[in-house]
Design a protein around this motif. Structure first.
Motif, PDB file in Angstrom:
ATOM      1  N   TRP A  43     -43.406  -4.280  22.257  1.00  0.00           N
ATOM      2  CA  TRP A  43     -43.294  -4.725  23.649  1.00  0.00           C
ATOM      3  C   TRP A  43     -43.019  -3.487  24.498  1.00  0.00           C
ATOM      4  O   TRP A  43     -42.142  -2.684  24.145  1.00  0.00           O
ATOM      5  CB  TRP A  43     -42.122  -5.681  23.828  1.00  0.00           C
ATOM      6  CG  TRP A  43     -42.317  -7.076  23.310  1.00  0.00           C
ATOM      7  CD1 TRP A  43     -43.302  -7.527  22.487  1.00  0.00           C
ATOM      8  CD2 TRP A  43     -41.464  -8.197  23.579  1.00  0.00           C
ATOM      9  NE1 TRP A  43     -43.113  -8.868  22.233  1.00  0.00           N
ATOM     10  CE2 TRP A  43     -41.995  -9.305  22.886  1.00  0.00           C
ATOM     11  CE3 TRP A  43     -40.297  -8.373  24.329  1.00  0.00           C
ATOM     12  CZ2 TRP A  43     -41.401 -10.572  22.931  1.00  0.00           C
ATOM     13  CZ3 TRP A  43     -39.708  -9.623  24.371  1.00  0.00           C
ATOM     14  CH2 TRP A  43     -40.269 -10.715  23.692  1.00  0.00           C
ATOM     15  N   ASP A  44     -43.741  -3.364  25.581  1.00  0.00           N
ATOM     16  CA  ASP A  44     -43.453  -2.250  26.484  1.00  0.00           C
ATOM     17  C   ASP A  44     -43.792  -2.666  27.899  1.00  0.00           C
ATOM     18  O   ASP A  44     -44.663  -3.505  28.133  1.00  0.00           O
ATOM     19  CB  ASP A  44     -44.233  -0.987  26.096  1.00  0.00           C
ATOM     20  CG  ASP A  44     -43.575   0.273  26.648  1.00  0.00           C
ATOM     21  OD1 ASP A  44     -42.772   0.890  25.919  1.00  0.00           O
ATOM     22  OD2 ASP A  44     -43.834   0.615  27.821  1.00  0.00           O
ATOM     23  N   LEU A  45     -43.099  -2.056  28.844  1.00  0.00           N
ATOM     24  CA  LEU A  45     -43.377  -2.296  30.260  1.00  0.00           C
ATOM     25  C   LEU A  45     -44.828  -1.939  30.554  1.00  0.00           C
ATOM     26  O   LEU A  45     -45.518  -2.621  31.299  1.00  0.00           O
ATOM     27  CB  LEU A  45     -42.429  -1.434  31.097  1.00  0.00           C
ATOM     28  CG  LEU A  45     -42.391  -1.639  32.604  1.00  0.00           C
ATOM     29  CD1 LEU A  45     -42.093  -3.084  32.959  1.00  0.00           C
ATOM     30  CD2 LEU A  45     -41.348  -0.719  33.223  1.00  0.00           C
ATOM     31  N   ASP A 157     -23.841   4.729  35.660  1.00  0.00           N
ATOM     32  CA  ASP A 157     -24.565   3.481  35.337  1.00  0.00           C
ATOM     33  C   ASP A 157     -25.007   3.488  33.876  1.00  0.00           C
ATOM     34  O   ASP A 157     -24.820   2.508  33.148  1.00  0.00           O
ATOM     35  CB  ASP A 157     -25.759   3.254  36.281  1.00  0.00           C
ATOM     36  CG  ASP A 157     -26.760   4.408  36.288  1.00  0.00           C
ATOM     37  OD1 ASP A 157     -26.429   5.528  35.831  1.00  0.00           O
ATOM     38  OD2 ASP A 157     -27.895   4.196  36.770  1.00  0.00           O
ATOM     39  N   TYR A 158     -25.566   4.602  33.423  1.00  0.00           N
ATOM     40  CA  TYR A 158     -26.094   4.672  32.048  1.00  0.00           C
ATOM     41  C   TYR A 158     -24.979   4.496  31.021  1.00  0.00           C
ATOM     42  O   TYR A 158     -25.080   3.679  30.097  1.00  0.00           O
ATOM     43  CB  TYR A 158     -26.803   6.009  31.840  1.00  0.00           C
ATOM     44  CG  TYR A 158     -27.470   6.137  30.491  1.00  0.00           C
ATOM     45  CD1 TYR A 158     -28.698   5.534  30.238  1.00  0.00           C
ATOM     46  CD2 TYR A 158     -26.871   6.850  29.458  1.00  0.00           C
ATOM     47  CE1 TYR A 158     -29.311   5.643  28.993  1.00  0.00           C
ATOM     48  CE2 TYR A 158     -27.475   6.968  28.217  1.00  0.00           C
ATOM     49  CZ  TYR A 158     -28.697   6.367  27.988  1.00  0.00           C
ATOM     50  OH  TYR A 158     -29.294   6.470  26.760  1.00  0.00           O
ATOM     51  N   SER A 159     -23.895   5.273  31.183  1.00  0.00           N
ATOM     52  CA  SER A 159     -22.816   5.216  30.200  1.00  0.00           C
ATOM     53  C   SER A 159     -22.203   3.814  30.170  1.00  0.00           C
ATOM     54  O   SER A 159     -21.970   3.249  29.092  1.00  0.00           O
ATOM     55  CB  SER A 159     -21.758   6.269  30.550  1.00  0.00           C
ATOM     56  OG  SER A 159     -20.699   6.197  29.639  1.00  0.00           O
ATOM     57  N   TYR A 192     -28.021  13.248  22.799  1.00  0.00           N
ATOM     58  CA  TYR A 192     -29.350  13.384  23.410  1.00  0.00           C
ATOM     59  C   TYR A 192     -30.447  13.595  22.361  1.00  0.00           C
ATOM     60  O   TYR A 192     -30.234  14.278  21.362  1.00  0.00           O
ATOM     61  CB  TYR A 192     -29.378  14.569  24.374  1.00  0.00           C
ATOM     62  CG  TYR A 192     -28.392  14.438  25.513  1.00  0.00           C
ATOM     63  CD1 TYR A 192     -28.538  13.433  26.469  1.00  0.00           C
ATOM     64  CD2 TYR A 192     -27.326  15.318  25.632  1.00  0.00           C
ATOM     65  CE1 TYR A 192     -27.621  13.320  27.508  1.00  0.00           C
ATOM     66  CE2 TYR A 192     -26.409  15.205  26.669  1.00  0.00           C
ATOM     67  CZ  TYR A 192     -26.559  14.201  27.602  1.00  0.00           C
ATOM     68  OH  TYR A 192     -25.655  14.073  28.617  1.00  0.00           O
ATOM     69  N   ILE A 193     -31.605  12.983  22.638  1.00  0.00           N
ATOM     70  CA  ILE A 193     -32.769  13.111  21.757  1.00  0.00           C
ATOM     71  C   ILE A 193     -33.894  13.745  22.579  1.00  0.00           C
ATOM     72  O   ILE A 193     -34.084  13.389  23.753  1.00  0.00           O
ATOM     73  CB  ILE A 193     -33.247  11.730  21.249  1.00  0.00           C
ATOM     74  CG1 ILE A 193     -32.071  10.893  20.734  1.00  0.00           C
ATOM     75  CG2 ILE A 193     -34.303  11.890  20.151  1.00  0.00           C
ATOM     76  CD1 ILE A 193     -32.404   9.416  20.539  1.00  0.00           C
ATOM     77  N   ASP A 194     -34.646  14.600  21.953  1.00  0.00           N
ATOM     78  CA  ASP A 194     -35.687  15.348  22.663  1.00  0.00           C
ATOM     79  C   ASP A 194     -36.962  14.511  22.836  1.00  0.00           C
ATOM     80  O   ASP A 194     -38.009  14.822  22.275  1.00  0.00           O
ATOM     81  CB  ASP A 194     -35.983  16.637  21.875  1.00  0.00           C
ATOM     82  CG  ASP A 194     -36.893  17.573  22.643  1.00  0.00           C
ATOM     83  OD1 ASP A 194     -37.081  17.358  23.854  1.00  0.00           O
ATOM     84  OD2 ASP A 194     -37.422  18.509  22.016  1.00  0.00           O
ATOM     85  N   THR A 195     -36.860  13.456  23.647  1.00  0.00           N
ATOM     86  CA  THR A 195     -38.037  12.602  23.895  1.00  0.00           C
ATOM     87  C   THR A 195     -38.611  12.774  25.297  1.00  0.00           C
ATOM     88  O   THR A 195     -39.699  12.274  25.578  1.00  0.00           O
ATOM     89  CB  THR A 195     -37.668  11.108  23.749  1.00  0.00           C
ATOM     90  OG1 THR A 195     -36.647  10.808  24.710  1.00  0.00           O
ATOM     91  CG2 THR A 195     -37.195  10.762  22.355  1.00  0.00           C
ATOM     92  N   GLY A 196     -37.869  13.419  26.181  1.00  0.00           N
ATOM     93  CA  GLY A 196     -38.299  13.529  27.572  1.00  0.00           C
ATOM     94  C   GLY A 196     -37.487  12.641  28.495  1.00  0.00           C
ATOM     95  O   GLY A 196     -37.406  12.885  29.703  1.00  0.00           O
ATOM     96  N   GLY A 270     -35.084  14.504  33.766  1.00  0.00           N
ATOM     97  CA  GLY A 270     -35.588  13.221  33.282  1.00  0.00           C
ATOM     98  C   GLY A 270     -37.097  13.152  33.360  1.00  0.00           C
ATOM     99  O   GLY A 270     -37.783  14.154  33.570  1.00  0.00           O
ATOM    100  N   ARG A 271     -37.601  11.940  33.156  1.00  0.00           N
ATOM    101  CA  ARG A 271     -39.049  11.757  33.294  1.00  0.00           C
ATOM    102  C   ARG A 271     -39.404  11.737  34.774  1.00  0.00           C
ATOM    103  O   ARG A 271     -38.627  11.225  35.576  1.00  0.00           O
ATOM    104  CB  ARG A 271     -39.474  10.418  32.687  1.00  0.00           C
ATOM    105  CG  ARG A 271     -39.343  10.367  31.183  1.00  0.00           C
ATOM    106  CD  ARG A 271     -40.137   9.204  30.620  1.00  0.00           C
ATOM    107  NE  ARG A 271     -39.861   9.017  29.209  1.00  0.00           N
ATOM    108  CZ  ARG A 271     -40.305   9.816  28.261  1.00  0.00           C
ATOM    109  NH1 ARG A 271     -41.044  10.864  28.571  1.00  0.00           N
ATOM    110  NH2 ARG A 271     -40.010   9.587  27.002  1.00  0.00           N
ATOM    111  N   PRO A 272     -40.583  12.248  35.158  1.00  0.00           N
ATOM    112  CA  PRO A 272     -40.991  12.160  36.560  1.00  0.00           C
ATOM    113  C   PRO A 272     -40.971  10.698  37.006  1.00  0.00           C
ATOM    114  O   PRO A 272     -41.513   9.830  36.329  1.00  0.00           O
ATOM    115  CB  PRO A 272     -42.419  12.714  36.557  1.00  0.00           C
ATOM    116  CG  PRO A 272     -42.528  13.515  35.303  1.00  0.00           C
ATOM    117  CD  PRO A 272     -41.586  12.884  34.308  1.00  0.00           C
TER     118      PRO A 272
END
Ligand SMILES: NC(=O)c1ccc[n+]([C@@H]2O[C@H](COP(=O)([O-])OP(=O)(O)OC[C@H]3O[C@@H](n4cnc5c(N)ncnc54)[C@H](OP(=O)(O)O)[C@@H]3O)[C@@H](O)[C@H]2O)c1
Length: 293
Positions: A43-45, A157-159, A192-196, A270-272
């Motif tokens: 499932w993905d947006l 918000d994230y934490s 942190y994970i290096d996914t972008g 973060g991601r653009p």
């Protein structure tokens, strides 16, 4: 009390749903679960991104389907769950981050973080848990974060959302144990994970607190599901956080400062477009992609 996941767990014949499986570790976990023999539902947006993962699996001889669905849309989740059918493993992986100071986060971005990182856990898990309980087996996996174990500057918000994700999973674990249901829960708390997703973050002590390799995180999560583990915290130093909380708050804060934790987000990009909420009405389609049976 029965052990939730039997040691004889096999991926072959197991149906695995991964939210946010169109990119990052969601995509990698989908590929690895399929490699081990699971049937994967992504499932993905973004329907094309989810389909890209499903196609990559089917090209390698695996079995996968993809649906474009906004996990914050309760009705869309219900409809898509019906189309998906029963699953044995749900991996609540979809997540977003704003990455700004409290006064600078757009209100819509705060709402989106709460909706994706917290409320979607309820809609997705509730859609499949009843079936797991009825069949007497299953696994609910929540990808939380090390930020759910300690607050971090520029992550209000994230934490907070990841603290909620940990509390959600722990409460569910205890509820299932109390009721004697052999459904496992696993909460994953990585640094942190290096996914972008967190592009730009830095670690002051990369040997102690490395930016994690997505492939390594993926293997550890898939192994943890297979082993019926209940918690996975990465890297090992992060496991000290709950213990350090026994210290006075000022001493705890000082340790985090020495480790540079509150400076990790200073160069976050973060991601653009990552802090922007999705365009209205563009995220609730439910199309199937490249099934191979
Ligand atoms: N990267 C890190 O440093 C890190 C550290 C600790 C924990 N985590 C957690 O790990 C999980 C995966 O992160 P990642 O690094 O792999 O990031 P990612 O590559 O950005 O993956 C997140 C996925 O979630 C999807 N998504 C976002 N909102 C959605 C929605 N409303 N409905 C359905 N899908 C949605 C995104 O789809 P689109 O791209 O189509 O928007 C994307 O495919 C997240 O829960 C994250 O919080 C990440």
């Amino acid at each position: 009390m029965r052990r939730a996941q039997t040691p004889g767990f096999r991926w072959s014949g197991t149906r695995v749903l991964i939210t946010g499986g169109g990119s990052g570790i969601g995509r990698l976990m989908a590929l690895e679960a399929a490699r081990r023999g699971a049937e994967v539902i992504v499932w993905d947006l973004s329907e094309p991104a989810g389909r890209g993962t499903a196609d990559a699996i089917t090209e390698r001889g695996g079995t996968a389907r993809a649906y474009g669905v906004d996990v914050t849309d309760r009705q869309a989740v219900g409809r898509t769950a019906e189309e998906t059918g029963p699953v044995d493993v749900v991996i609540n992986n979809a997540g977003v981050v704003s990455g700004a100071r409290l006064l600078d986060i757009p209100a819509e971005s705060i709402e989106r973080t709460v909706n994706v990182n917290i409320l979607a856990l309820y809609w997705v898990t509730r859609a499949f848990l009843g079936g797991m309980i009825a069949r007497g087996h299953g696994s609910v996996v929540t990808i939380a974060s090390a930020a759910g174990l300690t607050g971090v500057a520029r992550q209000t918000d994230y934490s907070a959302s990841k603290w909620a994700a940990i509390g959600f999973t722990e409460s569910l674990r205890n509820e299932l144990r109390a009721d004697g249901h052999p459904v496992n829960t696993l909460v994953v708390c990585p640094f942190y994970i290096d996914t972008g997703m967190f592009a730009g973050v830095r670690s002051r002590f990369p040997r102690l607190l490395p930016i994690l390799d997505p492939d390594e995180v993926t293997l550890k999560v898939i192994d943890a599901i297979e082993a019926g583990r209940r918690q996975l915290v990465l890297p090992p130093l992060v496991r000290a956080v709950p213990v350090l909380r026994a210290l006075p708050v000022a001493a705890f804060d000082r340790i985090l400062d020495v480790l540079g934790v509150n400076q990790t987000m200073d160069h976050f990009t973060g991601r653009p477009g990552g802090a922007q909420p999705p365009a209205k009405g563009g995220s609730t389609s439910t199309r199937e992609s490249s099934p191979t049976g």
